[in-house]
Design an enzyme around this catalytic site. Structure first.
Site, PDB file in Angstrom:
ATOM      1  N   CYS A  79       5.170  -6.122   1.452  1.00  0.00           N
ATOM      2  CA  CYS A  79       5.994  -4.412   1.210  1.00  0.00           C
ATOM      3  C   CYS A  79       5.362  -4.026   2.476  1.00  0.00           C
ATOM      4  CB  CYS A  79       5.370  -3.986   0.180  1.00  0.00           C
ATOM      5  SG  CYS A  79       6.305  -2.354  -0.816  1.00  0.00           S
TER       6      CYS A  79
ATOM      7  N   SER B  93       9.944   2.816  -0.571  1.00  0.00           N
ATOM      8  CA  SER B  93      10.627   3.610  -0.690  1.00  0.00           C
ATOM      9  C   SER B  93      11.360   3.865   1.317  1.00  0.00           C
ATOM     10  CB  SER B  93      10.628   5.826  -0.695  1.00  0.00           C
ATOM     11  OG  SER B  93       8.938   5.159  -0.461  1.00  0.00           O
ATOM     12  N   LEU B  94      10.552   3.186   1.867  1.00  0.00           N
ATOM     13  CA  LEU B  94      10.293   3.847   3.086  1.00  0.00           C
ATOM     14  C   LEU B  94      10.999   1.758   3.133  1.00  0.00           C
ATOM     15  CD1 LEU B  94       7.222   4.144   4.231  1.00  0.00           C
ATOM     16  CD2 LEU B  94       9.317   5.350   4.120  1.00  0.00           C
TER      17      LEU B  94
ATOM     18  N   HIS C 161       7.454  -7.769  -3.210  1.00  0.00           N
ATOM     19  CA  HIS C 161       6.401  -8.246  -3.685  1.00  0.00           C
ATOM     20  C   HIS C 161       6.740  -9.840  -4.521  1.00  0.00           C
ATOM     21  CE1 HIS C 161       4.586  -4.634  -3.983  1.00  0.00           C
ATOM     22  NE2 HIS C 161       4.630  -3.923  -3.921  1.00  0.00           N
TER      23      HIS C 161
ATOM     24  N   GLU D 278       4.355 -11.408  -6.328  1.00  0.00           N
ATOM     25  CA  GLU D 278       3.370 -11.097  -7.528  1.00  0.00           C
ATOM     26  C   GLU D 278       3.830 -10.523  -8.787  1.00  0.00           C
ATOM     27  OE1 GLU D 278       2.662  -6.919  -5.821  1.00  0.00           O
ATOM     28  OE2 GLU D 278       3.110  -9.038  -5.486  1.00  0.00           O
TER      29      GLU D 278
ATOM     30  N   GLN E  65       6.058  -3.603   6.953  1.00  0.00           N
ATOM     31  CA  GLN E  65       6.474  -2.583   7.543  1.00  0.00           C
ATOM     32  C   GLN E  65       5.762  -2.646   8.791  1.00  0.00           C
ATOM     33  OE1 GLN E  65       6.299   0.557   3.918  1.00  0.00           O
ATOM     34  NE2 GLN E  65       8.062  -0.678   3.554  1.00  0.00           N
TER      35      GLN E  65
ATOM     36  N   GLY F  89       0.404  -1.389   0.047  1.00  0.00           N
ATOM     37  CA  GLY F  89      -0.263   0.081   0.285  1.00  0.00           C
ATOM     38  C   GLY F  89       0.547   1.394  -0.181  1.00  0.00           C
ATOM     39  N   PRO F  90       0.136   2.687  -0.402  1.00  0.00           N
ATOM     40  CA  PRO F  90       0.793   3.582  -0.252  1.00  0.00           C
ATOM     41  C   PRO F  90       1.257   4.290   1.274  1.00  0.00           C
ATOM     42  CG  PRO F  90      -1.478   4.347  -0.818  1.00  0.00           C
ATOM     43  CD  PRO F  90      -1.081   2.308  -0.584  1.00  0.00           C
ATOM     44  N   GLY F  91       2.374   5.271   1.703  1.00  0.00           N
ATOM     45  CA  GLY F  91       2.129   5.458   2.702  1.00  0.00           C
ATOM     46  C   GLY F  91       2.615   4.713   3.732  1.00  0.00           C
TER      47      GLY F  91
END
Length: 194
Positions: free
Chosen positions: A84, A134-135, A170, A172, A88, A57-59
């Site tokens: 992903c 990016s994290l 990922h 997938e 986190q 997911g984003p963020g």
């Protein structure tokens, strides 16, 4: 084993759902704004222990709806597999910090080093994977074992006692050449722990 899939409003979510369905699993999709108590009620009604799958997911975990509350309620009760953002959020739930990675990657094939572990059986000592992040998780506690990494970035973590497994990359992605086999072995591994 039924899979309760938490969609973190990500474009990759349904690629993962498709892969899981191709492996023969029944997948129920819920977005991360679902009421955590309601979700736990649904999972508790299952005749066999279900698996909780946390999508990319984003963020960051703190900006992902009820995700951290869902993890807090599900941890140690149900097996959890994260990808992903899922890694986190799980790492943060154990006290790790989520920081900006040295390198921002959105669609990069990377060879990662694999430690000997049941989820990687037959997949070799390294694996090419698709990365989009990016994290990264930093300062992981001792009860989260890093079983794959690249450039000091945890690429796979596990806590067998709590039935937790997560990937920063990922499975997938078309760039993860052995992704379907890895997903199959991952769900099978967590099912055996349950």
């Amino acid at each position: 084993m039924k899979i309760f899939f938490i969609d973190n409003f990500d474009s990759f979510s349904y690629n993962l759902v498709y892969e899981l369905e191709c492996l023969g699993y029944e997948v129920a999709v819920y977005q991360n704004d679902i009421d955590p108590s309601y979700l736990m009620g649904l999972m508790n009604e299952e005749p066999k222990t279900p698996l909780l799958f946390i999508s990319p997911g984003p963020g960051n975990p703190n900006s992902s709806g009820n995700l951290l509350k869902i993890i807090a309620m599900a941890k140690k009760k149900f097996p959890i597999l994260g990808v992903c953002l899922g890694l986190q959020a799980l790492a943060q739930s154990y006290g790790a910090k989520i920081i900006r990675s040295k390198e921002i990657v959105h669609g990069k094939a990377t060879t990662i080093a694999l430690k000997k572990h049941a989820v990687f059986k037959g997949l070799g000592e390294s694996m090419v994977v698709g990365r989009y992040h990016s994290l990264m998780a930093s300062g992981l506690p001792k009860n989260l074992e890093v079983i794959a990494e690249h450039d000091n970035i945890p690429m796979a973590i596990v806590n067998e006692e709590d039935k937790i497994l997560a990937y920063q990359f990922h499975p997938e992605s078309i760039m993860t050449l052995q992704g379907r086999a890895l997903l199959e072995q991952s769900v099978g591994f967590l099912r055996e722990l349950s």
